[in-house]
Design a protein around this motif. Structure first.
Motif, PDB file in Angstrom:
ATOM      1  N   PHE A  36       0.833  -1.197   0.000  1.00  0.00           N
ATOM      2  CA  PHE A  36       0.000   0.000   0.000  1.00  0.00           C
ATOM      3  C   PHE A  36       0.873   1.255   0.000  1.00  0.00           C
ATOM      4  CE2 PHE A  36      -2.215   3.322   2.402  1.00  0.00           C
ATOM      5  CZ  PHE A  36      -3.429   3.388   1.745  1.00  0.00           C
ATOM      6  N   GLU A  37       1.844   1.282   0.880  1.00  0.00           N
ATOM      7  CA  GLU A  37       2.741   2.435   0.988  1.00  0.00           C
ATOM      8  C   GLU A  37       3.543   2.618  -0.295  1.00  0.00           C
ATOM      9  OE1 GLU A  37       6.296   4.663   1.586  1.00  0.00           O
ATOM     10  OE2 GLU A  37       6.344   2.490   1.398  1.00  0.00           O
ATOM     11  N   LYS A  38       4.061   1.542  -0.859  1.00  0.00           N
ATOM     12  CA  LYS A  38       4.844   1.627  -2.101  1.00  0.00           C
ATOM     13  C   LYS A  38       3.990   2.127  -3.262  1.00  0.00           C
ATOM     14  CE  LYS A  38       8.215  -1.962  -1.047  1.00  0.00           C
ATOM     15  NZ  LYS A  38       8.671  -3.317  -1.360  1.00  0.00           N
ATOM     16  N   PHE A  39       2.755   1.648  -3.345  1.00  0.00           N
ATOM     17  CA  PHE A  39       1.868   2.054  -4.427  1.00  0.00           C
ATOM     18  C   PHE A  39       1.641   3.558  -4.407  1.00  0.00           C
ATOM     19  CE2 PHE A  39      -2.427   3.177  -5.824  1.00  0.00           C
ATOM     20  CZ  PHE A  39      -2.371   2.750  -7.141  1.00  0.00           C
ATOM     21  N   PHE A  40       1.272   4.108  -3.241  1.00  0.00           N
ATOM     22  CA  PHE A  40       0.980   5.532  -3.166  1.00  0.00           C
ATOM     23  C   PHE A  40       2.236   6.385  -3.234  1.00  0.00           C
ATOM     24  CE2 PHE A  40      -3.124   3.936  -1.843  1.00  0.00           C
ATOM     25  CZ  PHE A  40      -3.950   4.751  -2.598  1.00  0.00           C
ATOM     26  N   ALA A  41       3.343   5.873  -2.739  1.00  0.00           N
ATOM     27  CA  ALA A  41       4.604   6.611  -2.870  1.00  0.00           C
ATOM     28  C   ALA A  41       4.979   6.733  -4.345  1.00  0.00           C
ATOM     29  CB  ALA A  41       5.707   5.914  -2.094  1.00  0.00           C
ATOM     30  N   LYS A  42       4.796   5.663  -5.090  1.00  0.00           N
ATOM     31  CA  LYS A  42       5.101   5.683  -6.518  1.00  0.00           C
ATOM     32  C   LYS A  42       4.087   6.539  -7.281  1.00  0.00           C
ATOM     33  CE  LYS A  42       5.833   2.626 -10.460  1.00  0.00           C
ATOM     34  NZ  LYS A  42       5.748   1.259 -10.950  1.00  0.00           N
ATOM     35  N   LEU A  43       2.841   6.497  -6.853  1.00  0.00           N
ATOM     36  CA  LEU A  43       1.786   7.244  -7.524  1.00  0.00           C
ATOM     37  C   LEU A  43       2.037   8.743  -7.460  1.00  0.00           C
ATOM     38  CD1 LEU A  43      -1.048   7.108  -8.894  1.00  0.00           C
ATOM     39  CD2 LEU A  43      -2.019   7.296  -6.603  1.00  0.00           C
ATOM     40  N   TYR A  44       2.505   9.238  -6.328  1.00  0.00           N
ATOM     41  CA  TYR A  44       2.677  10.669  -6.134  1.00  0.00           C
ATOM     42  C   TYR A  44       4.125  11.143  -6.280  1.00  0.00           C
ATOM     43  CZ  TYR A  44      -2.132  10.631  -4.668  1.00  0.00           C
ATOM     44  OH  TYR A  44      -3.491  10.473  -4.645  1.00  0.00           O
ATOM     45  N   THR A  45       4.982  10.320  -6.826  1.00  0.00           N
ATOM     46  CA  THR A  45       6.366  10.716  -7.013  1.00  0.00           C
ATOM     47  C   THR A  45       6.496  11.697  -8.179  1.00  0.00           C
ATOM     48  OG1 THR A  45       8.604   9.916  -7.327  1.00  0.00           O
ATOM     49  CG2 THR A  45       6.917   8.800  -8.569  1.00  0.00           C
ATOM     50  N   ASN A  46       7.566  12.465  -8.182  1.00  0.00           N
ATOM     51  CA  ASN A  46       7.819  13.391  -9.285  1.00  0.00           C
ATOM     52  C   ASN A  46       8.329  12.653 -10.521  1.00  0.00           C
ATOM     53  OD1 ASN A  46       6.956  15.733  -8.088  1.00  0.00           O
ATOM     54  ND2 ASN A  46       8.931  16.148  -7.155  1.00  0.00           N
ATOM     55  N   GLN A  47       8.849  11.472 -10.337  1.00  0.00           N
ATOM     56  CA  GLN A  47       9.322  10.666 -11.466  1.00  0.00           C
ATOM     57  C   GLN A  47       8.150   9.892 -12.033  1.00  0.00           C
ATOM     58  OE1 GLN A  47      12.403  11.082 -12.472  1.00  0.00           O
ATOM     59  NE2 GLN A  47      12.795  12.415 -10.732  1.00  0.00           N
ATOM     60  N   HIS A  48       7.842  10.124 -13.289  1.00  0.00           N
ATOM     61  CA  HIS A  48       6.705   9.457 -13.902  1.00  0.00           C
ATOM     62  C   HIS A  48       7.171   8.767 -15.173  1.00  0.00           C
ATOM     63  CE1 HIS A  48       2.625   8.807 -15.401  1.00  0.00           C
ATOM     64  NE2 HIS A  48       2.245   9.005 -14.157  1.00  0.00           N
ATOM     65  N   ALA A  49       6.760   7.533 -15.357  1.00  0.00           N
ATOM     66  CA  ALA A  49       7.241   6.732 -16.486  1.00  0.00           C
ATOM     67  C   ALA A  49       6.742   7.245 -17.827  1.00  0.00           C
ATOM     68  CB  ALA A  49       6.821   5.280 -16.298  1.00  0.00           C
ATOM     69  N   THR A  50       5.587   7.895 -17.867  1.00  0.00           N
ATOM     70  CA  THR A  50       5.009   8.287 -19.153  1.00  0.00           C
ATOM     71  C   THR A  50       5.168   9.765 -19.466  1.00  0.00           C
ATOM     72  OG1 THR A  50       2.859   8.677 -18.126  1.00  0.00           O
ATOM     73  CG2 THR A  50       3.277   6.469 -19.041  1.00  0.00           C
ATOM     74  N   MET A  51       5.751  10.550 -18.555  1.00  0.00           N
ATOM     75  CA  MET A  51       5.853  11.983 -18.792  1.00  0.00           C
ATOM     76  C   MET A  51       7.207  12.499 -18.319  1.00  0.00           C
ATOM     77  SD  MET A  51       3.445  15.048 -17.323  1.00  0.00           S
ATOM     78  CE  MET A  51       1.973  14.240 -17.858  1.00  0.00           C
ATOM     79  N   SER A  52       7.862  13.267 -19.180  1.00  0.00           N
ATOM     80  CA  SER A  52       9.148  13.843 -18.798  1.00  0.00           C
ATOM     81  C   SER A  52       8.917  14.992 -17.822  1.00  0.00           C
ATOM     82  CB  SER A  52       9.881  14.363 -20.031  1.00  0.00           C
ATOM     83  OG  SER A  52       9.187  15.473 -20.579  1.00  0.00           O
ATOM     84  N   SER A  53       9.949  15.326 -17.067  1.00  0.00           N
ATOM     85  CA  SER A  53       9.804  16.406 -16.097  1.00  0.00           C
ATOM     86  C   SER A  53       9.586  17.745 -16.797  1.00  0.00           C
ATOM     87  CB  SER A  53      11.028  16.466 -15.181  1.00  0.00           C
ATOM     88  OG  SER A  53      12.196  16.684 -15.942  1.00  0.00           O
ATOM     89  N   GLU A  54      10.137  17.919 -18.013  1.00  0.00           N
ATOM     90  CA  GLU A  54       9.926  19.159 -18.771  1.00  0.00           C
ATOM     91  C   GLU A  54       8.462  19.300 -19.168  1.00  0.00           C
ATOM     92  OE1 GLU A  54      12.315  16.907 -19.763  1.00  0.00           O
ATOM     93  OE2 GLU A  54      14.051  17.949 -18.907  1.00  0.00           O
ATOM     94  N   LYS A  55       7.869  18.207 -19.613  1.00  0.00           N
ATOM     95  CA  LYS A  55       6.454  18.224 -20.006  1.00  0.00           C
ATOM     96  C   LYS A  55       5.579  18.512 -18.780  1.00  0.00           C
ATOM     97  CE  LYS A  55       2.852  16.300 -22.575  1.00  0.00           C
ATOM     98  NZ  LYS A  55       2.297  17.046 -23.626  1.00  0.00           N
ATOM     99  N   LYS A  56       5.928  17.903 -17.660  1.00  0.00           N
ATOM    100  CA  LYS A  56       5.169  18.120 -16.430  1.00  0.00           C
ATOM    101  C   LYS A  56       5.238  19.587 -16.020  1.00  0.00           C
ATOM    102  CE  LYS A  56       4.888  16.719 -11.615  1.00  0.00           C
ATOM    103  NZ  LYS A  56       5.457  15.929 -10.551  1.00  0.00           N
TER     104      LYS A  56
END
Length: 102
Positions: A36-56
Motif C-alpha cells: 500500500f505504501e509503495k503504491f501511493f509513494a510511486k503514484l505521487y512521485t515526481n518521477q513518472h514513467a510516461t511523462m518527462s519532467s519538462e512536459k510536467k
C-alpha cells in the motif's frame, strides 16, 4: 453485479450473492501495508514513467496561467454583477416575459 451498481434495478438475488461472498474478517498483514505504501509513494512521485519532467513543468505552468486568467475574469464578473440594474435591462427583461403569466 451490474444491476446493483447501476442503481436502476435492485436485483435482490444478486445483492444476496454479493453479500454472501464478502468475507467477514479482512486481515491486513505487514506485506499488504508495505505494498500500500509503495503504491501511493510511486503514484505521487515526481518521477513518472510516461511523462518527462519538462512536459510536467510545462503543464503546471499552463495550469497556473489558466488559473490566473480565470481569477482576473472572475474579478471583472463580480464587478459587473455588483452594478445596479439599468432601465434598459429591466425593460428588455420585462418584454421577454410571456403575457398573462404571473
Amino acid at each position: 453485479n451490474s444491476d446493483i451498481e447501476s442503481g436502476k434495478i435492485l436485483n435482490w438475488n444478486q445483492f444476496k450473492k454479493l453479500k454472501s461472498k464478502k468475507s467477514k474478517n479482512t486481515i491486513f498483514d505487514a506485506a499488504d501495508m508495505d505494498n500500500f505504501e509503495k503504491f501511493f509513494a510511486k503514484l505521487y512521485t515526481n518521477q513518472h514513467a510516461t511523462m518527462s519532467s519538462e512536459k510536467k513543468e510545462a503543464l503546471l505552468e499552463e495550469a497556473v496561467q489558466i488559473s490566473t486568467k480565470n481569477t482576473q475574469s472572475d474579478t471583472q464578473n463580480i464587478e459587473d454583477l455588483n452594478k445596479p440594474f439599468t432601465c434598459k435591462e429591466i425593460a428588455e427583461t420585462i418584454s421577454q416575459l410571456k403575457n398573462g403569466k404571473s
